[in-house]
Scaffold this active site. Structure first.
Site, short mmCIF file in Angstrom:
data_model
loop_
_atom_site.label_atom_id
_atom_site.label_comp_id
_atom_site.label_asym_id
_atom_site.label_seq_id
_atom_site.Cartn_x
_atom_site.Cartn_y
_atom_site.Cartn_z
N TYR A 144 1.08 -1.21 0.09
CA TYR A 144 0.01 -0.06 -0.03
C TYR A 144 0.82 1.05 -0.07
CZ TYR A 144 -3.42 3.39 1.59
OH TYR A 144 -4.10 4.41 1.69
N ASP A 239 9.35 3.00 -0.23
CA ASP A 239 8.17 3.41 0.43
C ASP A 239 8.37 3.20 2.03
OD1 ASP A 239 6.08 4.57 1.88
OD2 ASP A 239 4.53 3.64 0.66
N LYS A 267 3.95 9.31 9.17
CA LYS A 267 3.70 8.66 10.18
C LYS A 267 4.54 8.87 11.27
CE LYS A 267 0.95 4.86 8.48
NZ LYS A 267 0.99 4.23 7.29
#
Ligand code: PLP
Length: 431
Positions: A144, A239, A267
């Site tokens: 994702y 990522d 995050k």
């Protein structure tokens, strides 16, 4: 467990917000039942509207590595807010955070901030396309990268499938530029480069995959991706929105000794406030506007509150012994659970890197999306609710990683494992 107020809050939210939530997994579709609405949080504990307490293993899906409402972070945000919540002009805090990121993450020579992981990956892809003058992207099934159109493509079967969109609203043109391959399969990547010579701009990967549960790379896989992308002139994008500052100060790239061209972050970099970032080799980053022609911008990019939270978080993570403590807590959690699953004859797979954890209810080793899907999601749902009833908040889906923080102390871990004993006994009694 009393949850009347959460039930009412969900009914109210559903009238005004699609599905009652602002991000889909929160709706508990993966485990059934009514989502728990939170009132407050402190350390490793959440308190819901009905006053129930939970030990949290979601931690806002990763950002809160210091714990909820960490005093250092809260103080930094309060001080920043008092000085103005947004300038729309540069401030020195942006360079402070940039210098920290560059010092910690091996591949990053220059970095640009945005406000989410999604923005970071979308911008990194545009930059890679602008830099190479090519169009196509390789991604992996089950990884994702936020909800940008180019990334919302899952695999069909076969080693080399032209993407079909996961969501209505993604045009065939966009989908056709994304090649979706199985994770942990270097041959599939070599075949894709052979099939589209000179057309592939970038390869993006979650170097440890945290978004189909936690799946780790086979030995040599990441180095193999590095070799293939270098050989074919494609930009390698790690990522690390989830793994950055989580599995070590420099993320997966530092742990594994494989340096990508570009890295996306999110995050933890915002310490619980909205921050994303993409960075990498200066030669590539200097193609971003206003220095170069690749456009990228943001009204709230580099926001002073968000920068303050990020700086306080990264500084705390540079204190000695921090990652050792996180590692010990992660080990106690996964080993404790695995022991109990074994004792109760529950088929399982466990994965962990530091304080990033995952377990699947299957006896098949999990290496990619098809093997992840062998997990018993119905059993996960039952286990989730038994744990919730005993004050432990796990991810409301089998296909998510779990996170510990510096606030997960011995008491919390002891209580969690005792809850697991109770949950597994209850499930055993039902079976
Ligand atoms: C969470 C996540 C994203 C998206 O970040 P948002 O801030 O939710 O947009 C992208 N990539 C990975 C690996 C993630 O875990």
């Amino acid at each position: 467990m009393m949850n009347q107020r959460s039930v009412e809050a969900f009914e109210r939210a559903k009238r005004v917000i699609p599905g009652g939530v602002n991000s889909p997994v929160r709706a508990f579709k993966g485990v059934g039942g009514n989502p728990v609405f939170m009132r407050s949080a402190k350390g490793c504990r959440l308190t819901d509207l009905d006053g129930n307490d939970y030990i949290d293993y979601v931690m806002s899906w990763g950002p809160l590595i210091l714990g909820h409402a960490d005093p250092g972070v809260v103080g930094a945000v309060q001080r920043a807010a008092a000085g103005g919540t947004s300038f729309g002009a540069p401030s020195e805090a942006e360079s402070d955070l940039a210098e920290l990121v560059i010092a910690m993450v091996p591949s990053v020579e220059k970095v640009r901030f945005c406000s989410s992981g999604t923005e970071a990956t979308m911008s990194a892809l545009r930059l890679a396309r602008g830099f190479t003058g090519r169009s196509k992207l390789i991604k992996f099934a089950g990884c994702y990268h936020g909800h940008g159109d180019a990334f919302l493509i899952s695999a069909g079967s076969g080693a080399l499938t032209m993407g079909t969109p996961d969501s209505p609203g993604i045009t065939p043109g966009v989908a056709g530029d994304t090649l979706c391959l199985p994770y942990n399969d270097l041959d599939a990547v070599a075949a894709a480069f052979a099939a589209f010579p000179g057309e592939i701009a970038a390869l993006i990967v979650e170097p440890y995959v945290g978004n189909m549960g936690l799946i780790l790379p086979k030995p040599g896989y990441l180095a193999g991706l590095r070799d293939l992308t270098a050989k074919h002139g494609a930009v390698l994008i790690f990522d690390e929105v989830m793994t950055g500052f989580r599995v070590g100060p420099g993320g997966v790239q530092e742990r594994e000794g494989v340096t990508p061209d570009l890295t996306t972050l999110g995050k933890i970099i915002g310490g619980g406030l909205p921050v994303g970032a993409f960075g990498g080799r200066a030669e590539i980053m200097d193609n971003i506007s206003p220095l170069g022609a690749v456009y990228q911008a943001g009204t709230l990019s580099g926001n002073p509150l968000a920068m303050a939270a990020g700086i306080a978080t990264l500084r705390a993570l540079r204190e000695p012994g921090v990652y050792e403590r996180l590692d010990a807590a992660g080990a106690r959690f996964t080993e404790g659970l695995a022991e109990r699953f074994t004792a109760h004859g529950v088929p399982h797979q466990v994965a962990r890197r530091g304080s990033m954890v995952g377990f699947f209810f299957t006896d098949t080793p999990v290496v990619d999306l098809p093997t992840a899907k062998t997990a018993d999601t119905a059993f996960y749902g039952r286990f989730f609710h038994e744990m919730l009833d005993r004050g432990v908040y796990l991810a409301p889906s089998q296909f998510e990683a779990g996170f510990l923080s510096l606030a997960h102390d011995e008491d919390a871990l002891h209580q969690t494992l005792a809850a697991a004993d109770g949950a597994l006994e209850a499930l055993h009694a039902i079976a």
